[in-house]
Write a protein that holds these residues in place. Sequence first.
Motif, PDB file in Angstrom:
ATOM      1  N   VAL A 181     -11.723 -25.246  -7.554  1.00 16.00           N
ATOM      2  CA  VAL A 181     -10.595 -24.588  -6.896  1.00 16.00           C
ATOM      3  C   VAL A 181     -11.104 -23.663  -5.794  1.00 16.00           C
ATOM      4  CG1 VAL A 181      -9.069 -24.704  -8.892  1.00 16.00           C
ATOM      5  CG2 VAL A 181     -10.550 -22.708  -8.604  1.00 16.00           C
ATOM      6  N   TYR A 182     -10.253 -23.457  -4.809  1.00 13.00           N
ATOM      7  CA  TYR A 182     -10.520 -22.520  -3.728  1.00 13.00           C
ATOM      8  C   TYR A 182      -9.171 -22.160  -3.116  1.00 13.00           C
ATOM      9  CZ  TYR A 182      -9.694 -26.465  -0.599  1.00 13.00           C
ATOM     10  OH  TYR A 182      -9.115 -27.536   0.060  1.00 13.00           O
ATOM     11  N   ALA A 183      -9.162 -21.138  -2.263  1.00 15.12           N
ATOM     12  CA  ALA A 183      -7.905 -20.667  -1.685  1.00 15.12           C
ATOM     13  C   ALA A 183      -7.637 -21.331  -0.346  1.00 15.12           C
ATOM     14  CB  ALA A 183      -7.945 -19.158  -1.504  1.00 15.12           C
ATOM     15  N   SER A 184      -6.415 -21.766  -0.152  1.00 16.20           N
ATOM     16  CA  SER A 184      -5.990 -22.250   1.158  1.00 16.20           C
ATOM     17  C   SER A 184      -5.779 -21.044   2.066  1.00 16.20           C
ATOM     18  CB  SER A 184      -4.689 -23.034   1.022  1.00 16.20           C
ATOM     19  OG  SER A 184      -3.605 -22.142   0.809  1.00 16.20           O
ATOM     20  N   PRO A 185      -5.632 -21.255   3.386  1.00 10.40           N
ATOM     21  CA  PRO A 185      -5.340 -20.122   4.265  1.00 10.40           C
ATOM     22  C   PRO A 185      -4.071 -19.374   3.872  1.00 10.40           C
ATOM     23  CG  PRO A 185      -6.065 -21.994   5.559  1.00 10.40           C
ATOM     24  CD  PRO A 185      -5.906 -22.486   4.146  1.00 10.40           C
ATOM     25  N   GLU A 186      -3.170 -20.061   3.176  1.00  8.43           N
ATOM     26  CA  GLU A 186      -1.942 -19.412   2.712  1.00  8.43           C
ATOM     27  C   GLU A 186      -2.137 -18.717   1.365  1.00  8.43           C
ATOM     28  OE1 GLU A 186      -1.554 -22.463   5.531  1.00  8.43           O
ATOM     29  OE2 GLU A 186      -2.121 -22.765   3.428  1.00  8.43           O
ATOM     30  N   ARG A 187      -3.373 -18.708   0.862  1.00  2.00           N
ATOM     31  CA  ARG A 187      -3.784 -18.058  -0.388  1.00  2.00           C
ATOM     32  C   ARG A 187      -3.238 -18.757  -1.613  1.00  2.00           C
ATOM     33  NH1 ARG A 187      -7.408 -17.445   1.759  1.00  2.00           N
ATOM     34  NH2 ARG A 187      -8.344 -15.905   0.394  1.00  2.00           N
ATOM     35  N   THR A 188      -2.987 -20.051  -1.500  1.00  2.00           N
ATOM     36  CA  THR A 188      -2.639 -20.880  -2.648  1.00  2.00           C
ATOM     37  C   THR A 188      -3.915 -21.488  -3.210  1.00  2.00           C
ATOM     38  OG1 THR A 188      -0.487 -21.451  -1.708  1.00  2.00           O
ATOM     39  CG2 THR A 188      -1.345 -22.920  -3.407  1.00  2.00           C
ATOM     40  N   LEU A 189      -4.064 -21.490  -4.527  1.00  2.00           N
ATOM     41  CA  LEU A 189      -5.237 -22.119  -5.122  1.00  2.00           C
ATOM     42  C   LEU A 189      -5.064 -23.634  -5.115  1.00  2.00           C
ATOM     43  CD1 LEU A 189      -6.218 -19.913  -8.201  1.00  2.00           C
ATOM     44  CD2 LEU A 189      -7.398 -20.123  -6.015  1.00  2.00           C
ATOM     45  N   ARG A 204      -9.768 -15.752 -12.816  1.00  2.00           N
ATOM     46  CA  ARG A 204     -11.154 -15.407 -12.479  1.00  2.00           C
ATOM     47  C   ARG A 204     -11.467 -15.857 -11.054  1.00  2.00           C
ATOM     48  NH1 ARG A 204     -15.152 -17.929 -16.576  1.00  2.00           N
ATOM     49  NH2 ARG A 204     -13.430 -17.230 -17.921  1.00  2.00           N
ATOM     50  N   ALA A 205     -10.997 -17.054 -10.687  1.00  5.25           N
ATOM     51  CA  ALA A 205     -11.225 -17.555  -9.330  1.00  5.25           C
ATOM     52  C   ALA A 205     -10.568 -16.646  -8.299  1.00  5.25           C
ATOM     53  CB  ALA A 205     -10.694 -18.984  -9.204  1.00  5.25           C
ATOM     54  N   ARG A 206      -9.353 -16.173  -8.594  1.00  3.33           N
ATOM     55  CA  ARG A 206      -8.647 -15.297  -7.650  1.00  3.33           C
ATOM     56  C   ARG A 206      -9.408 -13.995  -7.412  1.00  3.33           C
ATOM     57  NH1 ARG A 206      -4.329 -16.462 -10.920  1.00  3.33           N
ATOM     58  NH2 ARG A 206      -2.974 -18.131 -10.179  1.00  3.33           N
ATOM     59  N   ARG A 207     -10.192 -13.599  -8.394  1.00  2.45           N
ATOM     60  CA  ARG A 207     -10.955 -12.348  -8.240  1.00  2.45           C
ATOM     61  C   ARG A 207     -12.240 -12.543  -7.443  1.00  2.45           C
ATOM     62  NH1 ARG A 207      -9.223 -11.783 -13.791  1.00  2.45           N
ATOM     63  NH2 ARG A 207     -11.240 -12.522 -14.562  1.00  2.45           N
ATOM     64  N   LYS A 226     -13.205 -19.133  -4.998  1.00  2.00           N
ATOM     65  CA  LYS A 226     -13.791 -20.390  -5.446  1.00  2.00           C
ATOM     66  C   LYS A 226     -14.063 -20.334  -6.948  1.00  2.00           C
ATOM     67  CE  LYS A 226     -16.034 -21.471  -1.041  1.00  2.00           C
ATOM     68  NZ  LYS A 226     -15.719 -20.271  -0.261  1.00  2.00           N
ATOM     69  N   GLY A 227     -13.845 -21.475  -7.610  1.00  2.00           N
ATOM     70  CA  GLY A 227     -14.111 -21.569  -9.037  1.00  2.00           C
ATOM     71  C   GLY A 227     -14.462 -22.986  -9.421  1.00  2.00           C
ATOM     72  N   SER A 228     -15.370 -23.141 -10.371  1.00  2.47           N
ATOM     73  CA  SER A 228     -15.761 -24.475 -10.832  1.00  2.47           C
ATOM     74  C   SER A 228     -15.719 -24.527 -12.349  1.00  2.47           C
ATOM     75  CB  SER A 228     -17.166 -24.838 -10.338  1.00  2.47           C
ATOM     76  OG  SER A 228     -18.116 -23.889 -10.775  1.00  2.47           O
ATOM     77  N   ALA A 229     -15.746 -25.738 -12.873  1.00  4.22           N
ATOM     78  CA  ALA A 229     -15.646 -25.928 -14.321  1.00  4.22           C
ATOM     79  C   ALA A 229     -16.991 -25.735 -15.000  1.00  4.22           C
ATOM     80  CB  ALA A 229     -15.122 -27.331 -14.611  1.00  4.22           C
ATOM     81  N   GLU A 230     -16.941 -25.472 -16.313  1.00  5.85           N
ATOM     82  CA  GLU A 230     -18.159 -25.397 -17.128  1.00  5.85           C
ATOM     83  C   GLU A 230     -18.268 -26.709 -17.900  1.00  5.85           C
ATOM     84  OE1 GLU A 230     -17.758 -21.879 -19.467  1.00  5.85           O
ATOM     85  OE2 GLU A 230     -18.001 -20.526 -17.752  1.00  5.85           O
ATOM     86  N   VAL A 231     -18.800 -27.710 -17.214  1.00  6.30           N
ATOM     87  CA  VAL A 231     -18.835 -29.066 -17.752  1.00  6.30           C
ATOM     88  C   VAL A 231     -19.638 -29.150 -19.046  1.00  6.30           C
ATOM     89  CG1 VAL A 231     -19.622 -31.417 -17.257  1.00  6.30           C
ATOM     90  CG2 VAL A 231     -18.473 -30.091 -15.484  1.00  6.30           C
ATOM     91  N   GLU A 232     -20.708 -28.357 -19.108  1.00 11.57           N
ATOM     92  CA  GLU A 232     -21.615 -28.453 -20.252  1.00 11.57           C
ATOM     93  C   GLU A 232     -20.984 -28.035 -21.571  1.00 11.57           C
ATOM     94  OE1 GLU A 232     -22.166 -26.949 -17.438  1.00 11.57           O
ATOM     95  OE2 GLU A 232     -24.002 -27.731 -16.503  1.00 11.57           O
ATOM     96  N   THR A 233     -19.855 -27.340 -21.525  1.00  8.61           N
ATOM     97  CA  THR A 233     -19.227 -26.868 -22.765  1.00  8.61           C
ATOM     98  C   THR A 233     -17.945 -27.630 -23.097  1.00  8.61           C
ATOM     99  OG1 THR A 233     -17.971 -25.165 -21.583  1.00  8.61           O
ATOM    100  CG2 THR A 233     -20.167 -24.556 -22.379  1.00  8.61           C
ATOM    101  N   MET A 234     -17.629 -28.659 -22.346  1.00  2.00           N
ATOM    102  CA  MET A 234     -16.358 -29.358 -22.533  1.00  2.00           C
ATOM    103  C   MET A 234     -16.385 -30.293 -23.731  1.00  2.00           C
ATOM    104  SD  MET A 234     -15.139 -30.407 -18.676  1.00  2.00           S
ATOM    105  CE  MET A 234     -14.546 -29.175 -17.521  1.00  2.00           C
ATOM    106  N   SER A 235     -15.302 -30.303 -24.482  1.00  4.64           N
ATOM    107  CA  SER A 235     -15.129 -31.298 -25.542  1.00  4.64           C
ATOM    108  C   SER A 235     -14.851 -32.644 -24.891  1.00  4.64           C
ATOM    109  CB  SER A 235     -13.944 -30.905 -26.429  1.00  4.64           C
ATOM    110  OG  SER A 235     -12.731 -31.000 -25.693  1.00  4.64           O
ATOM    111  N   PRO A 236     -14.997 -33.751 -25.630  1.00  3.38           N
ATOM    112  CA  PRO A 236     -14.730 -35.071 -25.046  1.00  3.38           C
ATOM    113  C   PRO A 236     -13.347 -35.187 -24.427  1.00  3.38           C
ATOM    114  CG  PRO A 236     -15.888 -35.334 -27.124  1.00  3.38           C
ATOM    115  CD  PRO A 236     -15.565 -33.870 -26.992  1.00  3.38           C
ATOM    116  N   SER A 237     -12.325 -34.641 -25.078  1.00  5.97           N
ATOM    117  CA  SER A 237     -10.963 -34.772 -24.538  1.00  5.97           C
ATOM    118  C   SER A 237     -10.781 -33.944 -23.274  1.00  5.97           C
ATOM    119  CB  SER A 237      -9.937 -34.357 -25.594  1.00  5.97           C
ATOM    120  OG  SER A 237     -10.103 -32.997 -25.958  1.00  5.97           O
ATOM    121  N   VAL A 238     -11.349 -32.728 -23.252  1.00  5.58           N
ATOM    122  CA  VAL A 238     -11.243 -31.884 -22.064  1.00  5.58           C
ATOM    123  C   VAL A 238     -12.021 -32.496 -20.906  1.00  5.58           C
ATOM    124  CG1 VAL A 238     -11.816 -29.629 -21.080  1.00  5.58           C
ATOM    125  CG2 VAL A 238     -10.830 -29.766 -23.372  1.00  5.58           C
TER     126      VAL A 238
END
Length: 446
Positions: A100-108, A203-206, A362-374
Amino acid sequence: MATPSERAERGKAARKRAPRSSHGRWIPSSQRPDPVAVLERQSVDRLPDLVPIRYGRMAVSPFAFLRGAAAVMAADLAAQRHTGLTVQLCGDAHLLNFGVYASPERTLLFDVNDFDETLQGPFEWDVKRLAASVAVAALQNGTTKAKAHRAAQVTVESYRLAMRGLAARGELEVWYERIAEDDLMALAHGAASRGRLQERLARARRRTSLQALGKLTVKDGTGRHIVDDPPLLERVTDVDRVTLGKIFSDYRSSLAEERRLLLDRFRFVDAARKVVGVGSVGTRCFVLLLEGRDDGDPLFLQIKEASASVLEQHLGPSPHTHHGHRVVSGQRLTQAAGDIFLGWMTGPEQRHFYWRQLRDMKGSAEVETMSPSVLRDYARLCGRALARAHARSGDRIAIAAYLGGSDVFDRATADFALRYAGQNADDYAALGAAIAAGVVTAAPGV
């Protein structure tokens, strides 16, 4: 201009060049380059004191190795048949290059967010790298091969279905398509999942320049400056004001007129060399602290070296002779909305660089901790985002026709992903052996 039916026929004709079932094959040839040698060739023009950090980060896990081994996989993809259906490739479409990241309009927004290797090329190269990263992550997280295969197949199915949906829509509708915060929340299943997602988005917004000001700088008797944290963050204390002025002027000229005016309202405060990522470690990267209205109005810009894409050796040179321009052009073409400070310039020693905001929600996922379904849900989202990105630059109608309504391409690409995960494990082991033998030097834990 070709009609939609003519474009669809072009896509179906590509099945003769590369049958959909053929994408499942992976047998390394006897001439396959040694993976460590490929990485070592990349190190020649990198900062020698940082190269061991790159190897140390790649040696952490098979997924970390895959992240840094875009050049290795590019050579492997080039050895296979391809469709000839080209798009603006991300060039390194693994799971952690979405976020995720912010658009110029501040939408994620959720989108592809790394373009160092971007280049025109066969659409399936990005799809295969994404699917392979899903399989590698799933296996590393302890799931079975069957579930890893299923996760990879879900990824490709999501790409195919999204592309087929986009093929039926109008040009402007496709161009304005985006995956926004509301779309993300709709994918969360259950209260717990929605709660975790809301926290990650919060967290990304911060993650803004104001937050970076508190984490990366200090104010003392000499004023505000970036805090040294070698080797990951080192102040550039001998900044030549004349050189800095030329750099800013060149970068400024790559921006739209109204954004030049905005940039002019900030003044330079400090600069530091910064180590970023995994595959990028060793390339020249800097952060600049600028100040606007007052001390509480900061802007952090990241200046990152842009070298030739790892794909160029196999697909030919970019039409952009400046690699910073290549990265910026690819990002502007591919992303649903771009950073307002995205630009490029030529630095000392005629090296190419591109600029962007260091933190813009900007925000990214924590792939290493994801369950199979997530992991499956996240992979499905990435597949959809990749299709949206490709639809902007490629012939979405031809690609959709090539993919078709069945799951032939999905299953074949998942087969490839699982097989390539095995190859990646072997290459990861080869790097570990090279480190143990002293062939390359690694700095772990940095």
